[in-house]
Design a protein around this motif. Structure first.
Motif, PDB file in Angstrom:
ATOM      1  N   THR A  15       0.844  -1.197   0.000  1.00 35.15           N
ATOM      2  CA  THR A  15       0.000   0.000   0.000  1.00 35.15           C
ATOM      3  C   THR A  15       0.878   1.246   0.000  1.00 35.15           C
ATOM      4  OG1 THR A  15      -1.711  -1.182   1.232  1.00 35.15           O
ATOM      5  CG2 THR A  15      -1.815   1.218   1.246  1.00 35.15           C
ATOM      6  N   GLY A  16       0.537   2.190  -0.873  1.00 32.08           N
ATOM      7  CA  GLY A  16       1.273   3.439  -0.942  1.00 32.08           C
ATOM      8  C   GLY A  16       2.398   3.450  -1.965  1.00 32.08           C
ATOM      9  N   GLY A  63      -7.647   7.029  -9.397  1.00 31.55           N
ATOM     10  CA  GLY A  63      -6.550   6.305  -8.776  1.00 31.55           C
ATOM     11  C   GLY A  63      -5.489   5.826  -9.750  1.00 31.55           C
ATOM     12  N   SER A  80      -0.363   5.737  -5.963  1.00 23.76           N
ATOM     13  CA  SER A  80      -0.225   5.286  -4.575  1.00 23.76           C
ATOM     14  C   SER A  80      -1.150   4.080  -4.419  1.00 23.76           C
ATOM     15  CB  SER A  80      -0.615   6.406  -3.616  1.00 23.76           C
ATOM     16  OG  SER A  80      -0.548   5.957  -2.269  1.00 23.76           O
ATOM     17  N   SER A  82      -3.428   1.029  -3.582  1.00 22.21           N
ATOM     18  CA  SER A  82      -4.298   0.703  -2.448  1.00 22.21           C
ATOM     19  C   SER A  82      -4.819  -0.719  -2.611  1.00 22.21           C
ATOM     20  CB  SER A  82      -5.468   1.683  -2.364  1.00 22.21           C
ATOM     21  OG  SER A  82      -6.272   1.575  -3.517  1.00 22.21           O
ATOM     22  N   THR A  83      -5.289  -1.292  -1.519  1.00 21.99           N
ATOM     23  CA  THR A  83      -5.705  -2.698  -1.560  1.00 21.99           C
ATOM     24  C   THR A  83      -6.865  -2.922  -2.521  1.00 21.99           C
ATOM     25  OG1 THR A  83      -7.072  -2.326   0.400  1.00 21.99           O
ATOM     26  CG2 THR A  83      -4.875  -3.238   0.768  1.00 21.99           C
TER      27      THR A  83
END
Lengths: 114, 107
Positions: A15-16, A63, A80, A82-83
């Protein structure tokens, strides 16, 4: 035969992290596409490109960003990770402008975001 | 705007026929059909560009009813190699795919 290749078949990221998914086609196609495929949701279009340095948003661009510096290469960028971006990512190319032609798909990249 | 496919899954014995439907609440400008085998990329089957059009190759064909905003894919005398998930896609300035129909052909 048209060949669409993707840089990785499997990818695990945290993550990130910033994630780059690369797609290359060898048929001089003008149009390239990025989809994600999730169980029960089918294929959903993220971004597409009609020409070098040109991009258009698809159904779910949030995203993600893309880059097309050369005709044969179309990159998908997760700024970045994310799950909820864990998914199968498919790249495609087409010789016909718009959505009226055959799309040739790459083998896909299965991305897991931890 | 995502088209709706039916059935979601179907199991056939070799030699049997099947019909997969794709319908949309919005006008259909064109309809694409793809097949994806497990672990592989989707492969183009055909595209129908106008109402009333019918297309086919081998034992797989499709029709496009523009007024009903519907397309159907017909698989006749199914073979084991027909197994996979079938997707329809439609759209003018974007391409929206259905959630797929999983077809399994058994001996």
């Amino acid at each position: 035969d048209v060949k669409v290749t993707q840089s990785s078949r499997y990818l695990v990221k945290r993550t990130g992290e910033k994630v780059f998914l690369e797609c290359v086609q060898d048929m001089d196609h003008e149009n390239m596409f990025w989809y994600r495929q999730d169980p029960g949701l089918g294929l959903r279009l993220i971004y597409f490109s009609y020409d070098v340095k040109m991009k258009e948003k698809g159904d779910i661009p949030e995203g993600y960003s893309v880059s097309r510096e050369k005709k044969e290469r179309f990159s998908l960028i997760l700024e970045s990770a994310s799950t909820n971006q864990t998914s199968m990512y498919l790249c495609a190319s087409s010789i016909s402008k718009g959505f009226l032609g055959t799309q040739y798909f790459g083998p896909g990249t299965r991305l897991l975001v931890l | 705007q995502q088209p709706v496919q039916s059935p979601q899954a179907v199991i056939l014995r070799e030699g049997e026929d099947a019909v997969i439907n794709c319908s949309s609440s919005k006008a259909l400008y064109s309809v694409h059909w793809y097949r994806q085998k497990h672990g592989e990329a989707p492969v183009f089957l055909m595209i129908l560009l106008k109402g009333g059009e019918q297309k086919g190759h081998e034992k797989i064909s499709a029709s496009f009813n523009e007024k009903k905003q519907q397309s159907s894919l017909y698989l006749t005398a199914s073979q084991l190699s027909y197994s996979g998930t079938y997707f329809c896609g439609t759209g003018a300035n974007n391409l929206f795919f259905g959630t797929g129909t999983r077809l399994t052909v058994i001996p």
